[in-house]
Design an enzyme around this catalytic site. Structure first.
Site, PDB file in Angstrom:
ATOM      1  CG  ASP A  61      -2.109  -1.059   1.296  1.00  0.00           C
ATOM      2  OD1 ASP A  61      -2.253  -1.470  -0.059  1.00  0.00           O
ATOM      3  OD2 ASP A  61      -2.684  -1.328   2.266  1.00  0.00           O
ATOM      4  CG  ASN A 135      -4.091   6.182   3.373  1.00  0.00           C
ATOM      5  OD1 ASN A 135      -5.152   5.913   2.602  1.00  0.00           O
ATOM      6  ND2 ASN A 135      -3.284   5.456   3.967  1.00  0.00           N
ATOM      7  CG  ASP A 136      -3.739   9.632   6.855  1.00  0.00           C
ATOM      8  OD1 ASP A 136      -2.437  10.000   6.646  1.00  0.00           O
ATOM      9  OD2 ASP A 136      -3.919   8.802   7.469  1.00  0.00           O
ATOM     10  CG  ASP A 165      -0.658  11.173  21.699  1.00  0.00           C
ATOM     11  OD1 ASP A 165      -0.371  11.995  22.450  1.00  0.00           O
ATOM     12  OD2 ASP A 165      -0.807  10.192  21.755  1.00  0.00           O
TER      13      ASP A 165
END
Length: 285
Positions: A61, A135-136, A165
């Protein structure tokens, strides 16, 4: 339609992926497809991308994520061959790939479109930049053991000042990645919503929020030690206190070549999550 030009990207630290990439290139060349091979993480200019009708991603991935960012803004379809572990983003095994070379050359496939996420970083010191991810986008702490402070606004309305966090803003594709491990929901991959998930939030709204397609998330870093902006968990940029990160749906999309039926996402998801659970609970894991 017949494929005329292709690019093969492979994982950089896998001899098996590099060897398979060369094999696949030879097979495509024999079928009349001009094919170029490169390490997916290479920084060298690669003009072959400008005329490619397909990018084959050989690895896991991570290789697909890297390739998705490299083809922006061209929108070239990606075809993933899994030589990694989970393979959420890949479509075939190496053996199945060789068995389907004729279909690849004939472009006998369907295209699956997935949204990307974009961040615009505005630094009072003038070090501004933008980035796109499949993804992000994550704003996280820069020092181990110390939380990051992030003031969050959505569409201009203040939500909270998080002591946490990190804050993840994920696409549906990324909802099965870091966001999932932080307690976020799983979205169908072709959805058009982003999801914001705080990581280990202290005394604040700790739940994920599924956003409207046009929403903009503003993340202002207020920690003295600054923070890190991460794109797809691969590119990391340190930022100072006072930096604002605007995250929203990208104007670019990722197109995946698929040979299987769309409904296999749920069966694949169940199989992979069950495999992870079995691995985690096995003796010695």
């Amino acid at each position: 339609m017949v494929l005329k030009n292709a690019v093969v990207f492979h994982a950089p630290k896998s001899e098996g992926a590099a060897a398979f990439a060369s094999q696949l290139a030879r097979e495509l060349e024999r079928a009349g497809v001009a094919t170029a091979v490169q390490d997916a993480w290479s920084e060298e200019p690669f003009p072959e991308l400008d005329k490619a009708g397909l990018v084959c991603c050989i690895g896991g991935d991570g290789t697909v994520l890297r390739s998705a960012r490299r083809v922006v803004p061209r929108g070239i379809p990606l075809f993933g061959v899994n030589m990694g572990r989970l393979g959420f983003l890949t479509d075939m095994s190496p053996r199945d790939c060789f068995n389907n070379v004729e279909r690849i050359v004939a472009e006998d496939w369907r295209l699956e479109e997935r949204i990307m996420v974009r961040c615009d970083v505005r630094d009072p010191a003038g070090r501004n930049f933008e980035a796109h991810g499949l993804n992000d986008i994550v704003v996280s702490r820069s020092l181990p053991g110390r939380p990051v402070y992030v003031d969050v606004r959505i569409d201009g309305a203040r939500l909270a000042n998080y002591r946490c966090d990190g804050i993840i803003v994920a696409t549906p594709t990324g909802s099965t990645g870091y966001s999932l491990s932080a307690g976020g929901p799983i979205l169908a991959p072709t959805e058009h919503h982003l999801v914001m998930t705080p990581v280990s939030a202290h005394l604040a709204l700790g739940r994920s929020l599924v956003l409207q397609p046009a929403s903009v998330v503003e993340l202002e870093v207020t920690s003295d030690s600054g923070a890190i902006v991460s794109i797809d968990g691969q590119d990391e940029v340190p930022v100072a206190s006072g930096v604002r990160v605007f995250v929203h749906q990208s104007e670019h999309i990722t197109r995946f070549v698929r040979f299987r039926a769309p409904q296999t996402f749920y069966s694949d998801l169940a199989e992979r999550l069950e495999g992870q659970l079995s691995s985690a609970m096995s003796p010695g894991a």
